[in-house]
Design a protein around this motif. Sequence first.
Motif, mmCIF file in Angstrom:
data_model
loop_
_atom_site.group_PDB
_atom_site.id
_atom_site.type_symbol
_atom_site.label_atom_id
_atom_site.label_comp_id
_atom_site.label_asym_id
_atom_site.label_seq_id
_atom_site.Cartn_x
_atom_site.Cartn_y
_atom_site.Cartn_z
ATOM 1 N N ARG A 122 0.832 -1.206 0.000
ATOM 2 C CA ARG A 122 0.000 0.000 0.000
ATOM 3 C C ARG A 122 0.866 1.255 0.000
ATOM 4 O O ARG A 122 0.641 2.186 -0.787
ATOM 5 N N GLU A 126 1.205 4.018 -3.040
ATOM 6 C CA GLU A 126 0.882 5.422 -2.776
ATOM 7 C C GLU A 126 2.040 6.326 -3.211
ATOM 8 O O GLU A 126 1.823 7.408 -3.772
ATOM 9 N N GLU A 174 -5.458 3.344 -7.605
ATOM 10 C CA GLU A 174 -6.273 3.882 -6.513
ATOM 11 C C GLU A 174 -7.396 2.907 -6.154
ATOM 12 O O GLU A 174 -7.720 2.733 -4.973
ATOM 13 N N LEU A 177 -5.789 0.101 -4.212
ATOM 14 C CA LEU A 177 -5.497 0.533 -2.843
ATOM 15 C C LEU A 177 -6.755 0.503 -1.976
ATOM 16 O O LEU A 177 -6.696 0.127 -0.798
#
Length: 213
Positions: A122, A126, A174, A177
Amino acid sequence: MGKTKPLGLLAVAALGYLAERPMHPYEMYQLALHRQEDRVVKVSPGSLYRAVYGLEADGLVLASGTDREGARPERTTFEITDLGRHLLGERLRELLSTPTNEYPELGLALSEAHELGAEEVRMLLETRILRQQAELADLDRRMTWALERGIPRVYWINVPYSAAMLRAEITHLESLLAEIADGALAWHVPGTRAPLHEQAATPPVSAQPTPST
């Protein structure tokens, strides 16, 4: 003489520049940077010089003159030959019409990401998204700059393509995630074996696109 293998991407770029006008390799390199084509083909002054000399050996370009600017070394100007123009057209038609597997590094990294912990993945994704967003903002600025100066879009349609690919990747990551965060994506415990049903599974055969006639 003809070539027995397809033109590489750098050779395609070099022939494309020379199809517009005669120029020397360093001028071609500057044009590649100006048009953001260094995003779609790996290019450096040295690699471009080698590509041009290879094209010359194959009869696709020829030296048409030399020039010197100030105290700089003498530079050789090249122009495309009829054979070079013909093979460039053939290769462009092939590249535009035929999808190929470009083996993206991210695809491999995602397929093996389960070997890392979910939290680490994660954080890494990011970080990647932040870098991509900065890259996307730079592309948007460059497109605005080109539009404001009236540069014909036909010379930089690769830039919105790159921006669209970036946006699509950001959107996908995204979403991934979000699945990791809410537990919708069950995460593999690093270091454990894949489930037996996964080891024995046989994926379906990929359908091959049918060429249009």
